[in-house]
Write a protein that holds these residues in place. Sequence first.
Motif, PDB file in Angstrom:
ATOM      1  N   LEU A 136       0.824  -1.210   0.000  1.00 49.06           N
ATOM      2  CA  LEU A 136       0.000   0.000   0.000  1.00 49.06           C
ATOM      3  C   LEU A 136       0.859   1.261   0.000  1.00 49.06           C
ATOM      4  N   ASP A 137       1.924   1.265   0.796  1.00 45.01           N
ATOM      5  CA  ASP A 137       2.814   2.419   0.822  1.00 45.01           C
ATOM      6  C   ASP A 137       3.355   2.713  -0.572  1.00 45.01           C
ATOM      7  N   ARG A 138       3.818   1.656  -1.262  1.00 49.74           N
ATOM      8  CA  ARG A 138       4.406   1.855  -2.582  1.00 49.74           C
ATOM      9  C   ARG A 138       3.349   2.202  -3.621  1.00 49.74           C
ATOM     10  N   ALA A 139       2.201   1.560  -3.555  1.00 50.65           N
ATOM     11  CA  ALA A 139       1.174   1.769  -4.574  1.00 50.65           C
ATOM     12  C   ALA A 139       0.556   3.154  -4.483  1.00 50.65           C
ATOM     13  N   THR A 140       0.358   3.656  -3.266  1.00 49.82           N
ATOM     14  CA  THR A 140      -0.339   4.923  -3.083  1.00 49.82           C
ATOM     15  C   THR A 140       0.579   6.125  -3.208  1.00 49.82           C
ATOM     16  N   GLY A 141       1.871   5.953  -2.903  1.00 50.51           N
ATOM     17  CA  GLY A 141       2.779   7.092  -2.864  1.00 50.51           C
ATOM     18  C   GLY A 141       2.583   7.946  -1.632  1.00 50.51           C
ATOM     19  N   ARG A 142       1.946   7.398  -0.597  1.00 50.39           N
ATOM     20  CA  ARG A 142       1.703   8.178   0.615  1.00 50.39           C
ATOM     21  C   ARG A 142       3.008   8.389   1.366  1.00 50.39           C
ATOM     22  N   THR A 143       3.057   9.444   2.152  1.00 47.35           N
ATOM     23  CA  THR A 143       4.270   9.793   2.889  1.00 47.35           C
ATOM     24  C   THR A 143       4.243   9.328   4.335  1.00 47.35           C
ATOM     25  N   GLN A 144       3.073   8.949   4.828  1.00 47.24           N
ATOM     26  CA  GLN A 144       2.929   8.422   6.182  1.00 47.24           C
ATOM     27  C   GLN A 144       2.066   7.173   6.116  1.00 47.24           C
ATOM     28  N   ASP A 145       2.303   6.223   7.022  1.00 47.04           N
ATOM     29  CA  ASP A 145       1.612   4.947   6.896  1.00 47.04           C
ATOM     30  C   ASP A 145       0.129   5.028   7.234  1.00 47.04           C
ATOM     31  N   GLN A 146      -0.303   6.109   7.877  1.00 51.23           N
ATOM     32  CA  GLN A 146      -1.729   6.261   8.172  1.00 51.23           C
ATOM     33  C   GLN A 146      -2.437   7.195   7.191  1.00 51.23           C
ATOM     34  N   ASP A 147      -1.718   7.650   6.188  1.00 49.30           N
ATOM     35  CA  ASP A 147      -2.284   8.573   5.206  1.00 49.30           C
ATOM     36  C   ASP A 147      -3.320   7.830   4.363  1.00 49.30           C
ATOM     37  N   PRO A 148      -4.550   8.339   4.249  1.00 50.13           N
ATOM     38  CA  PRO A 148      -5.592   7.629   3.513  1.00 50.13           C
ATOM     39  C   PRO A 148      -5.633   7.954   2.017  1.00 50.13           C
ATOM     40  N   GLY A 149      -4.696   8.757   1.516  1.00 50.00           N
ATOM     41  CA  GLY A 149      -4.771   9.204   0.124  1.00 50.00           C
ATOM     42  C   GLY A 149      -4.144   8.234  -0.864  1.00 50.00           C
ATOM     43  N   TRP A 150      -4.517   8.415  -2.139  1.00 52.49           N
ATOM     44  CA  TRP A 150      -3.903   7.683  -3.252  1.00 52.49           C
ATOM     45  C   TRP A 150      -3.347   8.747  -4.191  1.00 52.49           C
ATOM     46  N   TYR A 151      -2.011   8.874  -4.233  1.00 49.39           N
ATOM     47  CA  TYR A 151      -1.389  10.029  -4.868  1.00 49.39           C
ATOM     48  C   TYR A 151      -0.772   9.756  -6.236  1.00 49.39           C
ATOM     49  N   PHE A 152      -0.383   8.530  -6.504  1.00 52.01           N
ATOM     50  CA  PHE A 152       0.264   8.273  -7.786  1.00 52.01           C
ATOM     51  C   PHE A 152      -0.710   8.479  -8.929  1.00 52.01           C
ATOM     52  N   ARG A 153      -0.207   9.106  -9.982  1.00 51.37           N
ATOM     53  CA  ARG A 153      -0.999   9.373 -11.167  1.00 51.37           C
ATOM     54  C   ARG A 153      -0.227   8.912 -12.404  1.00 51.37           C
ATOM     55  N   GLY A 154      -0.930   8.855 -13.525  1.00 54.73           N
ATOM     56  CA  GLY A 154      -0.262   8.573 -14.789  1.00 54.73           C
ATOM     57  C   GLY A 154       0.265   7.150 -14.880  1.00 54.73           C
ATOM     58  N   ARG A 155       1.445   6.986 -15.474  1.00 51.97           N
ATOM     59  CA  ARG A 155       2.093   5.687 -15.731  1.00 51.97           C
ATOM     60  C   ARG A 155       1.178   4.772 -16.534  1.00 51.97           C
ATOM     61  N   GLU A 156       0.348   5.357 -17.400  1.00 45.09           N
ATOM     62  CA  GLU A 156      -0.679   4.559 -18.070  1.00 45.09           C
ATOM     63  C   GLU A 156      -0.084   3.494 -18.980  1.00 45.09           C
ATOM     64  N   ASP A 157       0.973   3.836 -19.721  1.00 41.76           N
ATOM     65  CA  ASP A 157       1.538   2.867 -20.664  1.00 41.76           C
ATOM     66  C   ASP A 157       2.066   1.631 -19.937  1.00 41.76           C
ATOM     67  N   ILE A 158       2.848   1.846 -18.892  1.00 40.98           N
ATOM     68  CA  ILE A 158       3.419   0.700 -18.193  1.00 40.98           C
ATOM     69  C   ILE A 158       2.347  -0.054 -17.412  1.00 40.98           C
ATOM     70  N   ASN A 159       1.375   0.674 -16.839  1.00 37.09           N
ATOM     71  CA  ASN A 159       0.290  -0.002 -16.128  1.00 37.09           C
ATOM     72  C   ASN A 159      -0.568  -0.809 -17.095  1.00 37.09           C
ATOM     73  N   ARG A 160      -0.757  -0.293 -18.295  1.00 37.04           N
ATOM     74  CA  ARG A 160      -1.516  -1.027 -19.310  1.00 37.04           C
ATOM     75  C   ARG A 160      -0.771  -2.303 -19.723  1.00 37.04           C
ATOM     76  N   SER A 161       0.543  -2.206 -19.847  1.00 40.40           N
ATOM     77  CA  SER A 161       1.342  -3.387 -20.209  1.00 40.40           C
ATOM     78  C   SER A 161       1.286  -4.447 -19.119  1.00 40.40           C
ATOM     79  N   ILE A 162       1.349  -4.009 -17.866  1.00 39.11           N
ATOM     80  CA  ILE A 162       1.280  -4.961 -16.754  1.00 39.11           C
ATOM     81  C   ILE A 162      -0.094  -5.609 -16.690  1.00 39.11           C
ATOM     82  N   ALA A 163      -1.157  -4.815 -16.869  1.00 38.40           N
ATOM     83  CA  ALA A 163      -2.506  -5.369 -16.841  1.00 38.40           C
ATOM     84  C   ALA A 163      -2.698  -6.392 -17.960  1.00 38.40           C
ATOM     85  N   ALA A 164      -2.146  -6.104 -19.146  1.00 38.86           N
ATOM     86  CA  ALA A 164      -2.243  -7.061 -20.253  1.00 38.86           C
ATOM     87  C   ALA A 164      -1.449  -8.326 -19.945  1.00 38.86           C
TER      88      ALA A 164
END
Length: 449
Positions: free
Chosen positions: A30-58
Amino acid sequence: PCIPNPGYRRVRELGGADGARAVPAADYWLDRATGRTQDQDPGWYFRGREDINRSIAAFLGPARTRGVLLVTGSAGSGKSAVLARAVVLSDPAFREDPLCKAALDLSAPDTVPATGSVTGAVLARHRGAADLACDILEALGATPGRIRSTEDPVVERTRQILAVLRDRDDAVTLVIDGLDEADERERVIEDVLAPLNEFCAPLLDQVPVPRADGEPFAAPAGLRLLIGVRSSRPLSESSVDLSEEEQGHNEALKAVFPTAEEQRTDDEHSEQDIAAYLHALICEGGAHRASAEEAAALVAPVVWPSFIDARIAGEQLRSTDDPAAVAQRPEWQRMLSNGTEGLLKRDLALVEGDGLPSEVALALLRASAFAEGAGIPWSTIWPQMARVLLGRPLPDWDEMIAKLLKSRLNGYLAHDHEDHRRVYRPAHETLAEALRDLDMDWFDRGGAA
């Protein structure tokens, strides 16, 4: 007074397909996926990376049952983030979490992996070959068998992995992150991963061979490997001036898996992703919308391709009254151009106002960077290591550690559990390297100015 335990945190495990589990527990991913700066942070901050995320999903789609995908890039460029996103968003249990809905709302449908498409995930950081093989067995839902004292643990664990894979009728997907940070990288590649090519290599026009009873042999179940490994960024298509140490592991994996595909996280488009990530961090909670875009545009070209530097810069800027004004200051720009070390220097200077001397804070952070395994426990170990690094005794180490964990420097640390104790380590290996390279004479040279 000790019940309930104020330090207790429920450790949620990610559930893979068929009851297999991700290793370690969900907090890391969760820490790596969200890009949060604190372990209790409820946000999801990472954006973009569509090409590589699309390749992984495929790659994780139902049409693929075999193969190897290497996610590679320079230090801090977001390899763990894209792998963790696939692990988290494919987890059936996490699909019920409100945070997952927020992530899905930010994602194109073809960038989202199928539910249950990851069987298990393991972290290779500071793991020996035998330990990592055990983690893989557990991620597959198997219990590691006993090993005689005369047997090679790595060879026997690998045999157990192969036996588990041969007994499965369905395709298996394993995510292995931080391979370049394993303790026995060469042996992991040669003795644990190389034998798995039997299940990863494509079945090209293979004709089933009849058995003695006349029935054809069934093809073994397929295996998809998604591996994160650091490599230097080529300066051009023909560039050969690469770091042998960093590039060697990626090339060794290509030699072991000749049909492996590769996706880099540090291409030119990632600068836009860093800007979007910074904008999301600075605007957390709806703040600073007027200046966040300008601040992100100023910072992204300087820190690219390092998301870890963007993370630290974003944490600093969102705590200011006017992020754009701070980002424009020449002294802050100079600090930023020094990368992770420059950002760390500024934060070390700022904690002086919290009653935490900079040299003491640096000694504590450096002690965590030298720790092996999952991290350094507080107890008597952290103070003793810090005392050696500081070079003088201090009567109130426990007070200093408590201040460190409550200060802005807490964002530089990640925590885990080992031997039933909470342990601490730098949030990223790039940061650990920077801390190990610093020395206490840095303050005499005006480093914290």
